[in-house]
Design an enzyme around this catalytic site. Structure first.
Site, PDB file in Angstrom:
ATOM      1  N   GLU A 180      96.593   0.902  63.213  1.00 19.83           N
ATOM      2  CA  GLU A 180      97.283  -0.091  62.373  1.00 19.83           C
ATOM      3  C   GLU A 180      97.708  -1.309  63.191  1.00 19.83           C
ATOM      4  OE1 GLU A 180      96.868   0.276  59.333  1.00 19.83           O
ATOM      5  OE2 GLU A 180      96.374   2.412  59.357  1.00 19.83           O
ATOM      6  N   CYS A 198      89.188   4.127  57.657  1.00 19.55           N
ATOM      7  CA  CYS A 198      90.030   2.978  57.304  1.00 19.55           C
ATOM      8  C   CYS A 198      89.895   2.713  55.812  1.00 19.55           C
ATOM      9  CB  CYS A 198      89.571   1.763  58.102  1.00 19.55           C
ATOM     10  SG  CYS A 198      90.504   0.268  57.747  1.00 19.55           S
ATOM     11  N   HIS A 236      94.891  -3.666  63.609  1.00 23.69           N
ATOM     12  CA  HIS A 236      94.652  -4.511  62.426  1.00 23.69           C
ATOM     13  C   HIS A 236      95.384  -5.847  62.541  1.00 23.69           C
ATOM     14  CE1 HIS A 236      92.284  -2.475  59.365  1.00 23.69           C
ATOM     15  NE2 HIS A 236      93.001  -1.371  59.439  1.00 23.69           N
TER      16      HIS A 236
HETATM   17 CO    CO Z   1      92.519   0.525  58.776  1.00 27.98          CO
END
Ligand code: CO
Length: 151
Positions: free
Chosen positions: A132, A89, A135
Site C-alpha cells: 500500500e 491488487c 501505491h
Molecule cells: Co494494490
C-alpha cells in the site's frame, strides 16, 4: 459513507505520486470511511487513496485483525529476512504474482486526527504495509515480481 470506484490498471493515475496530507478535516475522515467501505466491499486487505482516484498519502489495511488507517505512512525499519509469496491488487483483479517483501516492517503514520503512531507487522501485514505504501509513489506489485521458488 459511500462506495467509491476502484481505479483499474492502465489508468495513468496509478503511476502518480500522492501528496502529503496536511489538513486533518472532515473531508479526510469521509475519504477514509469511504475507503474502508470500498475495501470491505471488494474483499480486499488494503486500499490506497490513489486507487479511488485521490492523490493523497492515505492507506487503509484490514488483514482480519481490525481496520488500520494510515495517513502519511513511512516505513522506518525493515527486516533483512524476506517472504517470497503471492501478491495481488484490487486494481489488477483476478491476477497474482510472486514478490519478495521484508518479513517484518515498522511503519510510522498518522491517524485521521493527525496523531502519530508506530505500527509493526510481520508476514501478511508487512506485505500489506509495503504494497500500500508503494501505491503512494506510483509503484505496483507487478514492478517487483520475482520467480516463484516453486517454478
Ligand atoms: Co494494490
Amino acid at each position: 459513507m459511500a462506495l467509491r470506484n476502484i481505479v483499474k490498471y492502465g489508468d495513468p493515475v496509478l503511476r502518480k505520486k500522492s501528496r502529503v496530507v496536511e489538513k486533518f478535516d472532515s473531508k479526510l475522515a469521509t475519504l477514509i470511511d469511504d475507503m474502508i467501505q470500498t475495501m470491505r466491499n471488494a474483499d480486499g486487505v488494503g486500499l490506497a487513496a490513489v486507487q479511488v482516484g485521490v492523490l493523497k498519502r492515505v492507506v487503509v489495511i484490514d488483514i482480519g485483525e481490525g481496520v488500520m488507517e494510515l495517513v502519511n505512512p513511512e516505513i522506518i525499519e525493515e527486516s533483512d529476512d524476506v517472504q517470497v509469496t503471492p501478491e495481488g491488487c484490487l486494481s489488477l483483479p483476478g491476477q497474482t504474482g510472486t514478490t519478495s517483501r521484508p518479513m517484518t516492517v515498522k511503519v510510522k503514520a498518522q491517524d485521521r486526527n493527525g496523531k502519530w503512531y508506530i505500527h509493526k507487522g510481520s508476514e501478511l501485514k508487512a506485505k500489506a504495509f509495503c504494497h500500500e505504501i508503494d501505491h503512494l509513489d506510483g509503484i505496483l506489485y507487478i514492478d517487483k515480481l520475482v520467480e516463484s521458488s516453486e517454478d
